[in-house]
Write a protein that holds these residues in place. Structure first.
Motif, PDB file in Angstrom:
ATOM      1  N   LYS A 191      -0.963   7.031   8.823  1.00 35.37           N
ATOM      2  CA  LYS A 191       0.480   7.375   8.410  1.00 35.37           C
ATOM      3  C   LYS A 191       0.685   8.979   8.271  1.00 35.37           C
ATOM      4  O   LYS A 191       1.637   9.312   8.325  1.00 35.37           O
ATOM      5  N   ARG A 239      -3.510  -5.252  -5.748  1.00 36.34           N
ATOM      6  CA  ARG A 239      -2.846  -4.526  -6.764  1.00 36.34           C
ATOM      7  C   ARG A 239      -3.711  -5.010  -8.058  1.00 36.34           C
ATOM      8  O   ARG A 239      -4.243  -6.091  -8.110  1.00 36.34           O
ATOM      9  N   GLU A 266       8.971   6.198   7.337  1.00 32.85           N
ATOM     10  CA  GLU A 266       9.886   6.446   6.325  1.00 32.85           C
ATOM     11  C   GLU A 266      11.151   6.600   6.485  1.00 32.85           C
ATOM     12  O   GLU A 266      12.138   6.528   5.638  1.00 32.85           O
ATOM     13  N   ASN A 268      -6.991  -6.193   4.741  1.00 36.30           N
ATOM     14  CA  ASN A 268      -7.998  -5.144   5.026  1.00 36.30           C
ATOM     15  C   ASN A 268      -9.167  -5.669   4.753  1.00 36.30           C
ATOM     16  O   ASN A 268      -9.502  -6.174   3.566  1.00 36.30           O
ATOM     17  N   TYR A 304       8.119   2.394   4.428  1.00 38.75           N
ATOM     18  CA  TYR A 304       9.013   2.556   3.374  1.00 38.75           C
ATOM     19  C   TYR A 304      10.497   2.448   3.959  1.00 38.75           C
ATOM     20  O   TYR A 304      11.392   1.667   3.221  1.00 38.75           O
ATOM     21  N   GLN A 339       3.685  -5.995   2.547  1.00 34.62           N
ATOM     22  CA  GLN A 339       4.642  -5.233   3.237  1.00 34.62           C
ATOM     23  C   GLN A 339       4.734  -5.542   4.451  1.00 34.62           C
ATOM     24  O   GLN A 339       4.032  -5.882   5.493  1.00 34.62           O
ATOM     25  N   GLU A 347       1.488  -6.901   5.625  1.00 38.20           N
ATOM     26  CA  GLU A 347       0.057  -6.630   5.347  1.00 38.20           C
ATOM     27  C   GLU A 347      -0.139  -7.047   3.584  1.00 38.20           C
ATOM     28  O   GLU A 347       0.859  -6.633   3.015  1.00 38.20           O
ATOM     29  N   ASP A 349      -7.734   0.122  11.720  1.00 35.65           N
ATOM     30  CA  ASP A 349      -6.765   0.954  10.673  1.00 35.65           C
ATOM     31  C   ASP A 349      -6.792   2.312  10.645  1.00 35.65           C
ATOM     32  O   ASP A 349      -7.886   2.772  10.913  1.00 35.65           O
TER      33      ASP A 349
HETATM   34  P1  C2E Z   1      -3.958   0.930   4.263  1.00 36.87           P
HETATM   35  O1  C2E Z   1      -4.518  -0.267   4.674  1.00 36.87           O
HETATM   36  O2  C2E Z   1      -3.947   1.813   5.391  1.00 36.87           O
HETATM   37  O3  C2E Z   1      -2.416   0.650   3.766  1.00 36.87           O
HETATM   38  C1  C2E Z   1      -1.331   1.334   3.857  1.00 36.87           C
HETATM   39  C2  C2E Z   1      -1.190   2.243   2.792  1.00 36.87           C
HETATM   40  O4  C2E Z   1       0.193   2.908   3.024  1.00 36.87           O
HETATM   41  C3  C2E Z   1      -0.818   1.293   1.348  1.00 36.87           C
HETATM   42  O5  C2E Z   1      -1.198   1.829   0.256  1.00 36.87           O
HETATM   43  C4  C2E Z   1       0.763   1.396   1.446  1.00 36.87           C
HETATM   44  O6  C2E Z   1       1.273   1.170   0.201  1.00 36.87           O
HETATM   45  C5  C2E Z   1       0.976   2.666   1.934  1.00 36.87           C
HETATM   46  N1  C2E Z   1       2.132   3.044   2.764  1.00 36.87           N
HETATM   47  C6  C2E Z   1       3.016   1.976   3.600  1.00 36.87           C
HETATM   48  N2  C2E Z   1       3.951   2.590   3.895  1.00 36.87           N
HETATM   49  C7  C2E Z   1       4.042   3.595   3.550  1.00 36.87           C
HETATM   50  C8  C2E Z   1       5.030   4.929   3.831  1.00 36.87           C
HETATM   51  O7  C2E Z   1       6.126   4.534   4.648  1.00 36.87           O
HETATM   52  N3  C2E Z   1       4.911   5.811   3.259  1.00 36.87           N
HETATM   53  C9  C2E Z   1       3.779   6.183   2.593  1.00 36.87           C
HETATM   54  N4  C2E Z   1       3.544   7.372   2.028  1.00 36.87           N
HETATM   55  N5  C2E Z   1       2.620   5.369   2.303  1.00 36.87           N
HETATM   56  C10 C2E Z   1       2.834   4.149   2.853  1.00 36.87           C
HETATM   57  P2  C2E Z   1      -1.995   1.117  -0.792  1.00 36.87           P
HETATM   58  O8  C2E Z   1      -1.283  -0.164  -1.167  1.00 36.87           O
HETATM   59  O9  C2E Z   1      -2.219   2.007  -2.012  1.00 36.87           O
HETATM   60  O10 C2E Z   1      -3.478   0.819  -0.337  1.00 36.87           O
HETATM   61  C11 C2E Z   1      -4.277   1.930  -0.028  1.00 36.87           C
HETATM   62  C12 C2E Z   1      -5.527   1.457   0.711  1.00 36.87           C
HETATM   63  O11 C2E Z   1      -6.327   0.452   0.084  1.00 36.87           O
HETATM   64  C13 C2E Z   1      -5.034   0.738   2.188  1.00 36.87           C
HETATM   65  O12 C2E Z   1      -4.675   1.578   3.062  1.00 36.87           O
HETATM   66  C14 C2E Z   1      -6.510  -0.083   2.276  1.00 36.87           C
HETATM   67  O13 C2E Z   1      -7.564   0.918   3.009  1.00 36.87           O
HETATM   68  C15 C2E Z   1      -6.986  -0.304   0.995  1.00 36.87           C
HETATM   69  N6  C2E Z   1      -6.692  -1.568   0.633  1.00 36.87           N
HETATM   70  C16 C2E Z   1      -5.545  -2.259   0.052  1.00 36.87           C
HETATM   71  N7  C2E Z   1      -5.633  -3.642  -0.185  1.00 36.87           N
HETATM   72  C17 C2E Z   1      -7.210  -3.848   0.381  1.00 36.87           C
HETATM   73  C18 C2E Z   1      -7.858  -5.171   0.205  1.00 36.87           C
HETATM   74  O14 C2E Z   1      -7.529  -5.996  -0.005  1.00 36.87           O
HETATM   75  N8  C2E Z   1      -9.240  -4.843   0.763  1.00 36.87           N
HETATM   76  C19 C2E Z   1      -9.614  -3.704   0.895  1.00 36.87           C
HETATM   77  N9  C2E Z   1     -10.889  -3.724   1.561  1.00 36.87           N
HETATM   78  N10 C2E Z   1      -8.938  -2.692   1.210  1.00 36.87           N
HETATM   79  C20 C2E Z   1      -7.643  -2.647   0.614  1.00 36.87           C
END
Ligand code: C2E
Ligand code: MG
Ligand code: MG
Ligand code: MG
Length: 291
Positions: free
Chosen positions: A203, A63, A239, A117, A258, A45, A59, A179
């Motif tokens: 967010k 998945r 957003e 992350n 987004y 993203q 970032e 974060d």
């Molecule tokens: P995060 O690091 O705070 O990532 C941001 C999350 O917000 C992501 O969800 C992203 O898809 C979502 N997001 C981005 N822009 C917007 C927006 O405009 N509106 C809304 N409503 N949401 C938005 P995602 O991809 O589901 O990831 C969730 C969490 O999972 C991440 O929060 C992070 O804490 C964790 N995560 C993801 N990838 C990894 C990784 O490789 N390792 C670790 N340890 N944690 C991860």
């Protein structure tokens, strides 16, 4: 009353709880194989500078496309994997993919950073900084183009334990970001004690800004205090245009959300970048601009 693996006592399982427990168990036991068989991928993203809207990096977000459950959200499987020793496998996989991307961008004249992350567990792993140095060397990527995002609650859970690893990462020259800031209990003043360069406003506040004056006040004060501590301030969850314009007005440095793009698969992210890449006259590197 039975005990979970973490030793937390829980009441006897209702059928639905048993189901969830079984699913979590499957996710944990199948994770390593999922990495090896290509079920785990990394989406990207973009992050854009304000007010220029130049893409400064991306970032990396993990998945899992599971053969039985379909797409599993990282909010579900990352905590499950974190509770085991397998979090190293996750972090190292994402870091490797991410650095491979940065190398490819550099090879075609795009200087962009990547954010990975980190789990709380990793902050207690004294070998981790060595693996970071090795990965940077393997991909021939300058350390300043790698950012690690650590959650506020993760750092605060055990600052004594996290600090030595954070100091070593900082000495390597990687960028450290806090974060989901604003959701925990720490104050910005506490951040001064940590070798942190960047703060990401959670967010929930950015999403609420348009309708809730309290959220607006939280965002504004994180931007101001962050700047007074010399930190780069990033807003996630941007957003709409209204949110972006408000953030520009507050002087926030970087936006992600987004409005700019959802997280995209590697191929779709590359196409997204290509469609926006411009060669600025006289500049050595190419630049990606968003509308
Ligand atoms: P995060 O690091 O705070 O990532 C941001 C999350 O917000 C992501 O969800 C992203 O898809 C979502 N997001 C981005 N822009 C917007 C927006 O405009 N509106 C809304 N409503 N949401 C938005 P995602 O991809 O589901 O990831 C969730 C969490 O999972 C991440 O929060 C992070 O804490 C964790 N995560 C993801 N990838 C990894 C990784 O490789 N390792 C670790 N340890 N944690 C991860
Ligand atoms: Mg999610
Ligand atoms: Mg993050
Ligand atoms: Mg976040």
């Amino acid at each position: 009353v039975r005990a979970t693996s973490e030793g937390t006592p829980v009441k006897a399982y209702a059928p639905s709880m048993g189901h969830l427990f079984l699913r979590r168990f499957q996710l944990v036991t199948q994770f390593r194989q999922a990495v090896e068989t290509g079920q785990i991928s990394v989406h990207y993203q973009p992050k854009v500078a304000l007010p220029s809207r130049q893409v400064v990096g991306a970032e990396a977000l993990v998945r899992w496309t599971h053969p039985e459950f379909g797409r599993v959200d990282p909010d579900e499987f990352v905590p499950a994997v974190e509770a085991t020793g397998l979090v190293d496998v996750l972090t190292d996989f994402v870091m490797d993919r991410a650095l491979e991307r940065v190398r490819r961008w550099l090879d075609r004249g795009l200087r962009m950073s990547i954010a990975v992350n980190l789990s709380v567990r990793t902050l207690g792993d004294e070998d981790f900084p060595n693996r970071v140095s090795a990965a940077l060397a393997r991909h021939d990527v300058p350390s300043g183009l790698l950012t690690f995002e650590l959650t506020e609650s993760g750092v605060m859970a055990d600052p004594e334990r996290a600090l030595p690893v954070l100091r070593r990462l900082h000495a390597i020259g990687v960028v450290l970001a806090v974060d989901d800031f604003g959701t925990g209990y720490s104050s910005l003043a506490y951040l001064r004690q940590l070798p942190v360069d960047e703060v990401k406003i959670d967010k929930s506040f950015v999403l609420g800004m348009g309708t809730d004056l309290g959220d607006m006040a939280v965002v504004r004060s994180i931007v101001e205090l962050g700047h007074s501590l010399g930190l780069v301030v990033v807003a996630e969850g941007v957003e709409d245009d209204a949110a972006r314009d408000q953030l520009v007005g507050m002087g926030c440095d970087v936006a992600q959300g987004y409005l700019i793009s959802r997280p995209l698969s590697e191929d779709r992210f590359e196409a997204w970048l290509r469609a926006r890449t411009v060669q600025v006259r006289g500049a050595r590197d190419e630049t990606v601009l968003t509308l």
